[in-house]
Design an enzyme around this catalytic site. Structure first.
Site, short mmCIF file in Angstrom:
data_model
loop_
_atom_site.label_atom_id
_atom_site.label_comp_id
_atom_site.label_asym_id
_atom_site.label_seq_id
_atom_site.Cartn_x
_atom_site.Cartn_y
_atom_site.Cartn_z
N ALA A 187 0.85 -1.22 0.04
CA ALA A 187 -0.11 0.10 -0.04
C ALA A 187 0.71 1.33 0.05
O ALA A 187 2.18 1.13 -0.14
CB ALA A 187 -0.89 0.06 1.37
N LEU A 189 1.63 3.31 2.65
CA LEU A 189 2.63 3.62 3.69
C LEU A 189 3.22 2.48 3.93
O LEU A 189 4.09 2.36 4.72
CB LEU A 189 1.72 4.35 4.73
CG LEU A 189 1.10 5.56 4.49
CD1 LEU A 189 0.46 6.15 5.96
CD2 LEU A 189 2.06 6.44 3.87
N GLN A 191 3.78 -2.37 3.77
CA GLN A 191 3.41 -3.67 2.92
C GLN A 191 2.92 -4.69 3.84
O GLN A 191 3.49 -4.84 4.95
CB GLN A 191 4.55 -3.91 1.70
CG GLN A 191 5.95 -4.32 2.50
CD GLN A 191 6.97 -4.38 1.62
OE1 GLN A 191 7.05 -3.47 0.53
NE2 GLN A 191 7.62 -5.35 1.63
N VAL A 192 2.46 -5.70 3.27
CA VAL A 192 1.98 -6.94 4.18
C VAL A 192 2.68 -8.22 4.01
O VAL A 192 2.42 -8.51 2.78
CB VAL A 192 0.40 -7.07 4.24
CG1 VAL A 192 -0.04 -8.23 4.86
CG2 VAL A 192 -0.20 -5.54 4.60
N LYS A 207 2.13 -6.15 8.96
CA LYS A 207 2.13 -4.89 8.12
C LYS A 207 3.39 -4.26 8.59
O LYS A 207 3.52 -3.79 9.73
CB LYS A 207 0.77 -4.25 8.45
CG LYS A 207 0.69 -2.90 7.72
CD LYS A 207 -0.50 -2.20 8.10
CE LYS A 207 -0.72 -0.78 7.42
NZ LYS A 207 -2.14 -0.23 7.55
N ASP A 341 -11.41 5.82 5.34
CA ASP A 341 -10.29 5.69 4.37
C ASP A 341 -11.15 4.42 3.78
O ASP A 341 -10.05 3.43 3.59
CB ASP A 341 -8.92 5.29 4.59
CG ASP A 341 -7.95 5.48 3.38
OD1 ASP A 341 -8.49 6.04 2.16
OD2 ASP A 341 -6.79 5.00 3.38
#
Length: 566
Positions: A187, A189, A191-192, A207, A341
């Site tokens: 994403a 901000l 990453q997973v 995350k 969001d």
């Protein structure tokens, strides 16, 4: 420097280079739509309406009171707007099908996407928000910017490993029995990564913040703000400074995963209690979490706008859209603790018991707690929109510092022209009966909807609606910006949330009235809940609130039952 270079290229593209013939055709159609909208609604300004002693558009006044050039019936004026919107949609479609060399919008959009992907972080956040403004930006921008939802830059594993070691004290391979170095998703901000706990074998989602984000975030916001202010001063039609104003203060909160963990725990408690088995919020595992690393239970799901997966899982698109609307209406109107969001990648779906959809809500970094008084006012505002109660709408907007611009706020919240509210008020739809004039108008609306359904076969109906809304948005941009400066700070985030949810609804092919119906019911329920929880209210007031609530539900059922059938 990349930001300055991109801004310069876009400026030259729009201000120096000539339009292609197709672009000139689109500009001509836009001007025609603008004239048609002014003929129908007047100049649209609150001051103009107040000066004329009316909150109604020109079309709602006696024909004799209009300028000679505008002495057309309400239906003729409305049809003029719709036909102009259709012409604009056709011209835009022709332009979109042309090559990028003939299309300034697509070329500029691709430059902006490249900038967002290269610079990452808050740039991607801004790009994601722009991708939700279907009614404001040309379709080419929406199509190009939407890749930022899922296709984001990935940080190298060596940097991720180093960050985890610094935050948790050990390498990921020492902490977990299995750690997948390739991220499941990336994403703006963070990453997973998927991992497995040593002690239980349980799958978890880890995350991890992009290492560069914290280092560059403050500078990115500063640079974006300065460049956008410069562009605003030199290009009058560019009015997107409010976007940075809203994102900047929130970005710092999103960088703190301790804050996100607390938001996630509270959301899990409030949502799973209300929607038992129908909503899932990942569980936070504190042992493996820190300010820049967040460990959660791994939850299966797919993007809420992935129509192929919805069909594969044999889910109803209507059920999916309704459940998503109910979840966020519960947050806004009942709990006041709101996920701000909800873009499609954050609102996931999966198949539950009995083939019913289940919402998996992720990314809890951006939340807003609505004050009790504001929440009740917002409930009343939604009720006033759906029931076309203009006095109540004025009253609630006065509490939100909107004043005479209440028609504009209603249009922004619903993404529909304010004249639709007035149409409902004039038609008698909110009562159980109606006049001959109302019957005639209902027949006219039914005929228009039939023609619009025929237009869908050409793929132009929704494009025409979008073109119409963009026309209104561009005309009232100055007033929109002034409104955003004056209203309570909770409202811009709710508008952002509305943009995201509207995009999901649109992708799922839902009628705009279905969402309004859900909002009306939950807003009325939220008002009732507030009254029942107020210890200062007596028995008589509580009984009156119950009666008013059920009467409103009956009126809403009659209204939307008619609208959806017709």
């Amino acid at each position: 420097m990349r930001l300055i270079k991109t801004a310069g290229k876009v400026a030259v593209l729009y201000k120096v280079l000539p339009d292609s013939p197709l672009e000139a055709k689109v500009n001509e159609c836009e001007e025609r739509l603008k004239v048609a909208q002014i003929d129908y609604t007047g100049d649209g300004s609150s001051e103009s309406q107040a000066a004329k002693g009316s909150d109604r558009p020109v079309s709602d006044r006696p024909v004799s009171d209009r300028p000679v050039s505008n002495r057309l019936t309400t239906e003729q004026l409305r049809q003029k707007v719709y036909s102009s919107s259709q012409l604009l949609a056709e011209a835009e479609e022709e332009l979109r099908e042309s090559g990028a060399e003939d299309n300034k919008n697509r070329k500029a959009a691709r430059w902006i996407v490249d900038l967002c992907r290269t610079n990452g972080g808050c740039y991607i956040k801004v790009g994601q928000h722009l991708a939700n403004l279907d009614y404001l930006l040309p379709q080419e921008f929406i199509e190009e910017l939407r890749v930022l939802y899922n296709d984001n830059p990935v940080s190298e594993f060596k940097h991720i490993k180093s960050l985890i070691e610094n935050e948790l004290g050990s390498s990921p391979h020492d902490l977990f029995s299995d750690f997948r170095e390739k991220p499941l998703a990336s994403a703006s901000l963070a990453q997973v990564h998927v991992a497995r706990l040593k002690e239980s074998g349980r799958l978890v989602a880890l995350k991890v913040q992009h290492p560069s984000v914290k280092r560059t975030g403050h500078g990115d916001i500063f640079a974006l703000t300065k460049i956008i202010r410069f562009v605003e001063r030199n290009f009058v039609e560019f009015k997107f400074g409010w976007l940075v104003d809203e994102i900047a203060p929130q970005l710092y909160k999103e960088l703190d995963f301790v804050n996100e963990a607390e938001n996630g725990r509270r959301a899990k408690e409030l949502l799973e209690e209300k929607f038992k088995g129908r909503v899932v919020v990942p569980e936070v595992l504190e042992k493996y979490s820190s300010e820049r690393v967040l460990c959660m239970s791994f939850e299966e799901g797919f993007c809420s706008t992935d129509l192929k997966e919805i069909e594969k899982n044999e889910l109803s698109k209507t059920d999916c859209a309704k459940l998503i609307s109910q979840v966020f209406c519960h947050q806004v109107f009942n709990t006041g603790f709101v996920h701000c969001d909800p873009h499609p990648a954050n609102v996931m779906l999966r198949r539950g018991e009995g083939g019913k959809p289940v919402v998996v809500l992720v990314d809890h970094g951006l939340y807003k707690t609505l004050p009790a008084d504001f929440r009740v006012t917002y409930c009343d505002f939604w009720v006033s929109i759906v029931t076309a109660d203009i006095p109540l709408m004025k009253e609630t907007c006065a509490k939100m510092n909107v004043g005479k611009m209440f028609p504009l706020l209603a249009a922004m919240v619903t993404a529909r022209p304010f004249d639709e509210v007035l149409d409902r008020r004039r038609s008698g739809l909110l009562g159980l009966g109606g006049s001959k004039k109302a019957d005639k108008e209902r027949k006219e609306r039914k005929d228009r909807r039939r023609k619009k359904r025929e237009g869908k076969k050409k793929g132009l109906d929704e494009s025409a609606d979008a073109a119409m809304l963009r026309g209104y948005a561009v005309r009232f941009m100055g007033e929109i910006l002034k409104l955003l400066e004056d209203v309570p700070r909770e409202l811009p985030l709710l508008l952002k949330m509305n943009d995201c949810l509207r995009h999901i609804d649109h992708a799922l092919g839902q009628d705009k009235n279905s969402n309004l119906e859900v909002c009306a019911k939950w807003a009325s329920g939220g008002k009732l809940k507030a009254i029942l929880e107020d210890k200062r209210k007596g028995l008589l007031q509580r009984m009156r609130a119950y009666v008013n609530h059920w009467l409103l539900l009956l009126r809403v059922k009659v209204l939307f039952g008619f609208l959806l059938r017709s």
